[in-house]
Each structure stands twice: as C-alpha cells, then as structure tokens.
Motif scaffolding. Sequence first.
Motif, PDB file in Angstrom:
ATOM      1  N   LEU A   1       0.824  -1.207   0.000  1.00 25.81           N
ATOM      2  CA  LEU A   1       0.000   0.000   0.000  1.00 25.81           C
ATOM      3  C   LEU A   1       0.859   1.258   0.000  1.00 25.81           C
ATOM      4  O   LEU A   1       0.541   2.248  -0.683  1.00 25.81           O
ATOM      5  N   LYS A   2       1.952   1.235   0.737  1.00 28.20           N
ATOM      6  CA  LYS A   2       2.838   2.399   0.752  1.00 28.20           C
ATOM      7  C   LYS A   2       3.525   2.586  -0.596  1.00 28.20           C
ATOM      8  O   LYS A   2       3.792   3.724  -1.009  1.00 28.20           O
ATOM      9  N   ASP A   3       3.809   1.487  -1.282  1.00 28.08           N
ATOM     10  CA  ASP A   3       4.323   1.602  -2.653  1.00 28.08           C
ATOM     11  C   ASP A   3       3.341   2.390  -3.517  1.00 28.08           C
ATOM     12  O   ASP A   3       3.735   3.258  -4.308  1.00 28.08           O
ATOM     13  N   ALA A   4       2.055   2.061  -3.372  1.00 22.90           N
ATOM     14  CA  ALA A   4       1.033   2.721  -4.192  1.00 22.90           C
ATOM     15  C   ALA A   4       0.928   4.208  -3.853  1.00 22.90           C
ATOM     16  O   ALA A   4       0.822   5.054  -4.750  1.00 22.90           O
ATOM     17  N   VAL A   5       0.956   4.543  -2.566  1.00 25.64           N
ATOM     18  CA  VAL A   5       0.876   5.948  -2.167  1.00 25.64           C
ATOM     19  C   VAL A   5       2.113   6.706  -2.641  1.00 25.64           C
ATOM     20  O   VAL A   5       2.019   7.845  -3.126  1.00 25.64           O
ATOM     21  N   ALA A   6       3.283   6.082  -2.518  1.00 24.64           N
ATOM     22  CA  ALA A   6       4.514   6.731  -2.967  1.00 24.64           C
ATOM     23  C   ALA A   6       4.476   6.986  -4.466  1.00 24.64           C
ATOM     24  O   ALA A   6       4.959   8.022  -4.945  1.00 24.64           O
ATOM     25  N   ALA A   7       3.903   6.054  -5.222  1.00 29.28           N
ATOM     26  CA  ALA A   7       3.780   6.258  -6.666  1.00 29.28           C
ATOM     27  C   ALA A   7       2.858   7.439  -6.975  1.00 29.28           C
ATOM     28  O   ALA A   7       3.079   8.179  -7.942  1.00 29.28           O
ATOM     29  N   MET A   8       1.830   7.650  -6.152  1.00 28.31           N
ATOM     30  CA  MET A   8       0.951   8.802  -6.321  1.00 28.31           C
ATOM     31  C   MET A   8       1.710  10.098  -6.058  1.00 28.31           C
ATOM     32  O   MET A   8       1.508  11.101  -6.745  1.00 28.31           O
ATOM     33  N   MET A   9       2.588  10.078  -5.059  1.00 26.71           N
ATOM     34  CA  MET A   9       3.406  11.261  -4.786  1.00 26.71           C
ATOM     35  C   MET A   9       4.378  11.545  -5.922  1.00 26.71           C
ATOM     36  O   MET A   9       4.670  12.702  -6.234  1.00 26.71           O
ATOM     37  N   ASP A  10       4.887  10.477  -6.536  1.00 25.13           N
ATOM     38  CA  ASP A  10       5.931  10.628  -7.547  1.00 25.13           C
ATOM     39  C   ASP A  10       5.394  11.086  -8.897  1.00 25.13           C
ATOM     40  O   ASP A  10       6.159  11.570  -9.727  1.00 25.13           O
ATOM     41  N   ARG A  11       4.098  10.903  -9.132  1.00 22.29           N
ATOM     42  CA  ARG A  11       3.548  11.333 -10.416  1.00 22.29           C
ATOM     43  C   ARG A  11       3.592  12.859 -10.508  1.00 22.29           C
ATOM     44  O   ARG A  11       3.214  13.569  -9.587  1.00 22.29           O
ATOM     45  N   ASP A  12       4.056  13.370 -11.648  1.00 19.49           N
ATOM     46  CA  ASP A  12       4.273  14.813 -11.794  1.00 19.49           C
ATOM     47  C   ASP A  12       3.065  15.558 -12.357  1.00 19.49           C
ATOM     48  O   ASP A  12       2.902  16.751 -12.095  1.00 19.49           O
ATOM     49  N   ASN A  13       2.230  14.880 -13.139  1.00 16.78           N
ATOM     50  CA  ASN A  13       1.130  15.570 -13.820  1.00 16.78           C
ATOM     51  C   ASN A  13      -0.213  15.076 -13.304  1.00 16.78           C
ATOM     52  O   ASN A  13      -0.401  13.874 -13.108  1.00 16.78           O
TER      53      ASN A  13
END
Length: 689
Positions: free
Chosen positions: A567-579
């Motif tokens: 789940l933290k992987d998924a949240v981190a990926a949301m943070m990493d998205r730029d657009n």
Amino acid sequence: MSSTANAAAIRRDIATLLRPPRRVRVSDAVAESMYVVHGNGTKSLWDPDTAPYMIEPMDCLGSRMYDAVVFVGPARTGKTIALIDGFVTYKLINDPGDGLIVQISEEKAREYSKKRLERTFNASPEIARRLSPRGHDNNVHDKTFRAGNYLAIKWPSKNVFASSDYQFVLLTDYDRMVENVGGEGSGWVLASKRTQSFGSTGMTLAESSPGRLIIDPDWRQPDGEPHRAPPTTGILDLYNQGDRRRLYWQCPEPRCRHWFMPIQEHFNMQSGRVFCPHCSAEIDPRAKRALNMAGRWVPEGCELTQDGDLIGTRRDTRIATFWMEGPAAAYQTWASLVTKLKAAEETFEATGNQKDLQSVTNVDWGRPYLNKVAASQRSSQRLLDRAEQTERRTVPHGVRFLTAAVDVQGGKARRFVVQIHGWGPNREMWVIDRFNIREDRGPNNDEVPRTISPATQPEDWDLLTRDVLNRSYRLADGSERRMPVAAVAVDTGGEGDGEESVTSQAYDWYRRLAKDGLQSRVFLVKGGSSKTASRVRKTWPDNTTRKSRKSSARGDVPLYLLGTDLLKDAVAAMMDRDNPGAGYMHVPSWLGRWWFDELTYEVRDPANGKWTRPGKRPNEAFDLAVYNLVVFILLKAEKINWEAPPAWAADWNSNMLIEAASLPANNPVTEARPVATKRRRQRVIKPRL
C-alpha cells in the motif's frame, strides 16, 4: 537356483554402478531415452528441436570443465524439463550417482515428484527398469535404484543440506526459495558444499526466472560488460558470477546478417514484433523457431562474426551461466507477452499495485524488476513546490466522494489524528483536511474542554462518529452544498501505552455503530505481515472476553489486515507522479511544512521492499494516506466504470450524497461541520465485501 539368480541380479545391478560413465552428450542421451508425458496422457521422446537453446546448458551439466550451471529464463522455456528431468534421466542411465533435487517447499517437492518425475520414470523404459523393485525403496521424496544410487526430492532446510554428500544437486525455481536457509546461508552456497567432495565430477545447478528486485535504481550497464545483469540477489547474482552467456539471433535480412539479443529493448510493443537493432528490420513471429534453431549462446567477452565464428576471450570461471528473455521462449507467443504486460501496466496505473507488473516482468519476460517507487527519501520541498492554492477545507472540482482515516496516538499527547481525502476518477486524489481530536468541547464547541483518553474512555470513540463519520465539507462551486464523508478507516493498533486497550475500545465502538446501522461505513484496520501478498485481507478475530475460547473462534467484528508495504508503494507512486490525472496526489499549500515532512519521512529498502522510518520523527501523514487508500479499495472504487458511476460517486449535479443542508440558527458557519446523513443515503454507499 533362486539364491543364485538373485546373486547374479545383484552383481549385474552393482556392475552398473561400477561401470565407467557412458561418454555421450547430455542432450543426446535425453533425446534417445526420456519420454515426456503430455497433458492429454500421451507421451513422446523429448525433442531437442522444440527448445534448441536448452542443448548447450544441458551439455554443460555433463562437462567436467564446470562445477556449476546457472540458467535464468522466463516461464514456458522448457527449462525444468530439460535441466532437471533431463539431467536426472542422463545420470540414471549413463552415469549413476547420488543426487538431490530441491524444490521451493515440501508441498512443491511432493507435487513435482508425483506429477512430473514419477510420470517420466514410468513412461521411460530405460529408467523404469533401473528402479529398485523393493517397494520400501521408493516413496514420494526418496528414490532408490537397482545400482544402489539414490535420488532425494526435498525442500530448503538446514537438515536437508546437512552432512550428506551428493554427486549432483539441482535447485529449481531458485528465486522463490528462502534467501537464508536455517540461518546457514543461501541454498546455492549450501548445495555447492554438498557436491564439493566429488571434485570435477560434482555438479550444482540452479534454474529460475528472476524474482528479486533490482537493488540499485541508478545502475547503468557498465562499459565492456554488455551481458552483466543489474545488481540483485538470487539467480541473477549467480549468473553474474559465471561466464555470462546471452542468447543471440542472426538478423534474417540478407543485407544485414548481424547478431543481436532477442530482449525487451529490441521488441516493438506497438507492432508486437522483435526487431534487429542494427537495421531496424522487424521479424515475422513465424520465424522464431528457425531463429532459435540457429541461435547461439555468446559468453561475456566474445562476439560472433557474420559467418558465425565465436571470437574473443571468455571470463575465466568454472560456472557456466545462461540468461535468455521472453521473446525467445518456445512456448510463449509475442502477442501474449504484449497483452500480459499492457494489462499489468493498466492495473498499476489504476491501482498503484505493482505485483502483477513485477510478476509479468519476471516470469513472462525473464527480466529483473525495478520497483517504481524510488529507494531514496522523497523531498518534502518538491511536493511543497507543486502544492496547489486551494481554499482550506473545501472540496475541489473533480472530487466525487470523501474518505477519512484515523490514527490513534497514546502517551502524553493522547489524541485521534484525522486526515480527509477526496477521490476522483481513476484514483486521482486531493488532500482535503488534517486535524487532531485532543479534547471534547461538546457538539456545539462551547463546553468546558475534556481531555480524551482513547485507551480508557469509551465515550471518546463516539467523538469519531460525531466529528469524523458525520462530517461534511463545502463544495468549491460557491454554493451552499456540502459533501459528507463516505466512509472511515481507523487504525486499531494504537500507539504507545495502552495498545491492547485501544484495540478493545475500537471493537466496542464498532458494536455501538452496528446498533445504529452505521457499521458499513467504518473499517477497522491493522498492519499485517510484511510478507503478505494481499493489500487488504478481511478477518474476523475472536475479540470477546470469553474465558475459554478456541483460537479458531470467529468474532463479530471484521478487522482488515493490511499489506502495508504494498500500500505504501502505491501511495509513494501517487506522490511521484508529476502531472494531474490517474493516480495523482493533489496537495494543498495551506498545510504546513511539518505535514510534507511527515508524508515523505519513510524510506523504502529496495533489497527487501520494507518501508521504515530512519529515525523517530512522525510519519502520520503517510500512514493516514495509506488508510484512506484502503477505504478507496474497500469501497470497490477501483472497479468503477467512470462513464456510468454509482450515484454516490457521480458528478456534483447527480451525486445523491451531496446536500444543501441548512445550518441551525445557534451554530455559526464553519468550514467543516457534522451533519446528520439520512439512513437511506448511508445504505447507498454500503460496500459489498
């Protein structure tokens, strides 16, 4: 006569063991002796032309030039049939000696023995007549033969690898084995010790598709080492220790004829075809069999001329290592490779879950996986720099429904920590609010403050009903309409002193909600084992106070165990998205730097995938983002057809949860307030779990 005949038979059997090994290539011996049993019950001799790339690895197993062979490849290459079944067949018929096959678990060892090995033995006359006729000599995990040689089919454990010596040890599906066997080291190291006493006649094999993560996300292919695998543990680490052979095809274009590797970098995802990197010519899928037949294994330091001559100097090692990728797999079509990868990428975009993408990359493409979550600590300043100027505690355009998450903090600073998120189509998310509940000032906020203690005071939990579950927020369209919180996740673990008491209070609060018909909007959650493959798993723990209870007793309150690392992987990926778009996290500028520091404080270890805090600073924003994502998942919002969403996730003009509720005359206008949501509207958002 009977005793004489038996003695003669014994002499013949022992003579087989004493006879010098038959000098024949492993692949030739298997082709003439081993029958493969097909799914429909028919059998046929193993055909080297089906997977011709297996011939060279098989022959290295029978060579005294090598102490070990490592083969890395995707599923559906025929590697287990050739290297495990085939080499066992070769040894039993041509060079008897004690051997050990190690599967990933006891269950898999039993399955392999009964479904694969036993069928092959029974179907192959040359093997069947060498089996010991004594019934007690053969069982699922142990096979004894007339010549006295012994074959064990086991699983990784300290006892299996202890003491006994074997002429050959075969490790299958290596990357799915435990990394440290009984605290004694890797299966590879322990297996190699067991064959060491046999000198040049001993052989250790490991075969597997990749399954371990790339450790260094910044790794680049070093100059002069085009065959080196990225840094990982497991099978590709073993591959790097050897002579690093890669499979090459020769371009069929008459004007080119250059050799190249059939790998993902040389695969066109749009056309679904392999292309030659030298002339860009795309290859017809029907040519794959012919290209495999003419394919060549090239060690590191060597190259092929257009005439097919191998030139150069290979690495000086006694480990023959091979690595091929999915485009060359005999039993895998190129269309299937494209379909599976695109589906896994779509799942990741929609859910942030990388497990399918990692599995397809490893098993179908035969490549190691680089986690899409960066290994280093994220920059809170970077998120601050892209923070949006939004009105505080107001629902922005695009939000279809709200979720809430609650973390329980103990100790001297006892409080509920609450975070509200808004969700739009395809997991686009907005942070709406963050606040603490430290004291109770009454429903109208005008009473003498009472300090809360969630571990000891049941009435404090009812504040979550009043101030979180029944909370609503003003829409950003200038109207008086408000959007209520759809559902809430509450962490039952607690923090600090009184953790068990917090859990008990949470269950009792849930039972009170059930009496009022509100339980469908509340999810009690707890971090589960880091090894779990599930993001969210529903359980029913027995949390009653019965004096005599069975461990299997089912409780009356559901508890959702979380795969927190996933789940933290998924949240981190949301943070990493730029657009902005699917899976993007919108963060408001009115939140202080402290909140952005909480959100980015944890770091992920790329070697084991675990998220940890490097110190003791708070990380509540990150945890609460995870719990809000859990609510999104449990509401089945990942499966919503956003062209025709349910009424509770529709746009503002159609959303049946949105109300233009009027304020009581004695209550001043506030940015967020509790509202009484009608019971019929609560039932609309009830998830079916």
